[in-house]
Write a protein that holds these residues in place. Sequence first.
Motif, PDB file in Angstrom:
ATOM      1  N   SER A 172       0.858  -1.168   0.000  1.00  0.00           N
ATOM      2  CA  SER A 172       0.000   0.000   0.000  1.00  0.00           C
ATOM      3  C   SER A 172       0.903   1.229   0.000  1.00  0.00           C
ATOM      4  N   THR A 173       0.336   2.393   0.258  1.00  0.00           N
ATOM      5  CA  THR A 173       1.122   3.615   0.236  1.00  0.00           C
ATOM      6  C   THR A 173       0.494   4.635   1.168  1.00  0.00           C
ATOM      7  N   ASP A 189      -5.151   3.097  -1.133  1.00  0.00           N
ATOM      8  CA  ASP A 189      -4.530   2.400  -2.265  1.00  0.00           C
ATOM      9  C   ASP A 189      -4.067   1.018  -1.825  1.00  0.00           C
ATOM     10  N   MET A 223       2.454   0.811  -6.190  1.00  0.00           N
ATOM     11  CA  MET A 223       2.184   1.581  -4.977  1.00  0.00           C
ATOM     12  C   MET A 223       3.176   2.728  -4.780  1.00  0.00           C
ATOM     13  N   GLY A 282       0.734   4.869  -6.867  1.00  0.00           N
ATOM     14  CA  GLY A 282      -0.423   5.090  -6.025  1.00  0.00           C
ATOM     15  C   GLY A 282      -1.352   6.185  -6.522  1.00  0.00           C
TER      16      GLY A 282
END
Length: 331
Positions: free
Chosen positions: A40-41, A67, A125, A128
């Motif tokens: 994820s980010t 995200d 990511m 993102g």
Amino acid sequence: MTFKALLVEKDEDGKTRAGVQDIAEDRLPEGDVTVAVEYSTLNYKDGLCIGPGGGLVREYPHVPGIDFAGTVEDSADDRYKPGDKVVLTGWRVGEIHWGGYAQKARVKADWLVPLPEGLTTRRAMAVGTAGFTAMLAIMALEDHGLAPGQGPVLVTGAAGGVGSVATATLAALGYEVAAVTGRPEQADYLTDLGATQIVPRDELTEVTRKPLERETWAGAIDAVAGAMLGRVLKQMMYGKSVAAIGLAGGPAIEGALITPFILRGVNLLGIDSVMRPYEDRLRAWTRIGSDLPMDKLEAMVQPATLSDLPALGKDILKGQVKGRVVVDVNA
């Protein structure tokens, strides 16, 4: 079966606290596709959802993360099958729907996009929502006539997530990029991304009542709004466009007048990445896979884990995060 997630809870006094917990899989929300999240980010919205909520989170406990990218684990939709690599940005995931700060996520199939060729889940990511938004802004400017060689393109908030990707991508496409920052120590970072000019933020934050200023910019991507957008609009070349993607300086356009629009034909283009139609998403992600310089992307990355997020969420709300934070949810 359980999985690890960053769970945000709210106490009786309205205060929130976030921490990594083991969550039972049967607590996942309803959806067509279950994804084993890999990365994820961190975005500004994530900072709000990890901390005070900012009016974005409706129910607690909550798993933020707007995200994520990972591998399909189970699907009730024919478009996706186990083993497919997918990306999700937007659709209020991580706000009103449990998001990507977890080892598993369950979402509607319509919200997913196949991982583009040339990208890994980690690189997706690093892009993102920030990079996706930057590409939408570039495409909008080009759709309104922007091309290399017309003059400098201004990027405000250039050391942030959207600004970093926009600067690197514009430079790779052959544009002359003027990067605005309030942090002089970031000049070398922005130059390395491809900026040819560093514009101190103070030069654009004074509110003026001049109807127009000297024609300077062939295009602009603005993440700030406020007084800065009011000044930028007055400095646009005839018939050129500003893509507005954020409001770090406030929701108002201070000092703005109608004159840039009716005397110079300037266009103000609103860029929304949350509810963007599927076809637009595919087009943007395809462009990202082909046009974003991956060496520059790697230079923006700050790695993180789920346990790092409470502190990083506070940092991004203070404007203290540079580039792109990539969260390995399994680390």
